[in-house]
Design an enzyme around this catalytic site. Structure first.
Site, short mmCIF file in Angstrom:
data_model
loop_
_atom_site.label_atom_id
_atom_site.label_comp_id
_atom_site.label_asym_id
_atom_site.label_seq_id
_atom_site.Cartn_x
_atom_site.Cartn_y
_atom_site.Cartn_z
N ILE A 104 17.77 -9.91 -20.51
CA ILE A 104 17.18 -11.10 -19.91
C ILE A 104 17.78 -11.28 -18.52
O ILE A 104 19.00 -11.29 -18.35
CB ILE A 104 17.46 -12.34 -20.78
CG1 ILE A 104 16.74 -12.19 -22.14
CG2 ILE A 104 16.98 -13.61 -20.08
CD1 ILE A 104 17.03 -13.31 -23.11
N ASN A 119 6.40 -8.81 -15.60
CA ASN A 119 6.82 -8.29 -16.90
C ASN A 119 5.58 -8.05 -17.75
O ASN A 119 4.55 -8.72 -17.58
CB ASN A 119 7.73 -9.29 -17.61
CG ASN A 119 8.24 -8.77 -18.94
OD1 ASN A 119 8.75 -7.66 -19.04
ND2 ASN A 119 8.09 -9.57 -19.99
N THR A 120 5.66 -7.07 -18.65
CA THR A 120 4.61 -6.89 -19.64
C THR A 120 5.13 -7.35 -20.99
O THR A 120 6.32 -7.19 -21.31
CB THR A 120 4.16 -5.42 -19.74
OG1 THR A 120 5.22 -4.64 -20.30
CG2 THR A 120 3.79 -4.87 -18.37
N HIS A 121 4.23 -7.92 -21.78
CA HIS A 121 4.63 -8.48 -23.09
C HIS A 121 3.54 -8.16 -24.12
O HIS A 121 2.35 -8.34 -23.83
CB HIS A 121 4.81 -10.00 -22.99
CG HIS A 121 5.27 -10.63 -24.27
ND1 HIS A 121 6.57 -10.52 -24.72
CD2 HIS A 121 4.59 -11.34 -25.21
CE1 HIS A 121 6.67 -11.15 -25.87
NE2 HIS A 121 5.50 -11.66 -26.19
#
Length: 206
Positions: A104, A119-121
């Site tokens: 994080i 960011n990818t989630h």
């Protein structure tokens, strides 16, 4: 079908190839997709990892500048964020992409690159934030999940949504099978966003 959860903005396309720094921690599948999509719209200026990992080995093998900024157990987290920020800043990136980065990011890093970190989630945020998104979606019993590209802010997967794509949950899906299907869309979506004239406010159709 691609979907964008932002209002289309009138922008003047930037014809200069943007410099991307990719943050990675694992196998590097997202990193490989990002590197494969590089060209006139963006280049990968460097890969930065928090540990020695296959992504770092792959980057080095491709001749990409790669740096490891490790965080020892019990070390000062704020100081690590500052070291990470200095390493990334030395590349002078236009965008920073967290691609399977398993740390994080703290305010010491986010404040340095505010508004330029993606960011990818593996879920349709704001549903199922956090590290167990695929398992949480299956446990909840949804019939549709997906993936999201979003800005990183101080929260956990709470930043502004940039783009999303839906992925159906099929009968009998295991966590592993569903996650692999999401990853295919995740890799395509981040490349599509990065190739847009304005990656922070893309217009994506199809």
């Amino acid at each position: 079908m691609w979907a964008v959860n932002t209002t289309e903005l009138a922008t003047t396309p930037d014809t200069r190839a943007r410099t991307i720094v990719v943050l990675a921690s694992g196998q590097g599948s997202l990193l490989k997709a990002i590197a494969a999509g590089a060209g006139d719209s963006y280049t990968v200026g460097a890969v930065v990892c928090d540990r020695h990992c296959p992504a770092a080995d792959w980057a080095a093998g491709q001749g990409l500048p790669c740096f490891v900024v490790g965080l020892a157990p019990g070390a000062d987290r704020a100081e690590w964020n500052r070291r990470l920020a200095e390493t990334v800043a030395a590349v002078e990136p236009d965008l920073v992409v967290s691609a399977g980065f398993m740390k994080i990011l703290g305010p010491e890093f986010i404040d340095r690159f505010h508004g330029s970190i993606l960011n990818t989630h593996p879920a349709l945020l704001p549903s199922f934030p956090g590290a167990h998104a695929v398992a949480d979606a299956l446990a909840y019993g949804v019939t549709v999940t997906g993936c999201t590209v979003h800005e990183i802010d101080e929260g956990v997967d709470t930043g502004r949504i940039v783009a999303q794509v839906a992925v159906p949950v099929l009968p009998g899906d295991s966590q592993e099978v569903l996650h692999e299907r999401i990853k295919v869309e995740e890799r395509a979506l981040i490349v599509t966003v990065l190739q847009a004239a304005d990656p922070m406010h893309p217009t994506i159709t199809g």
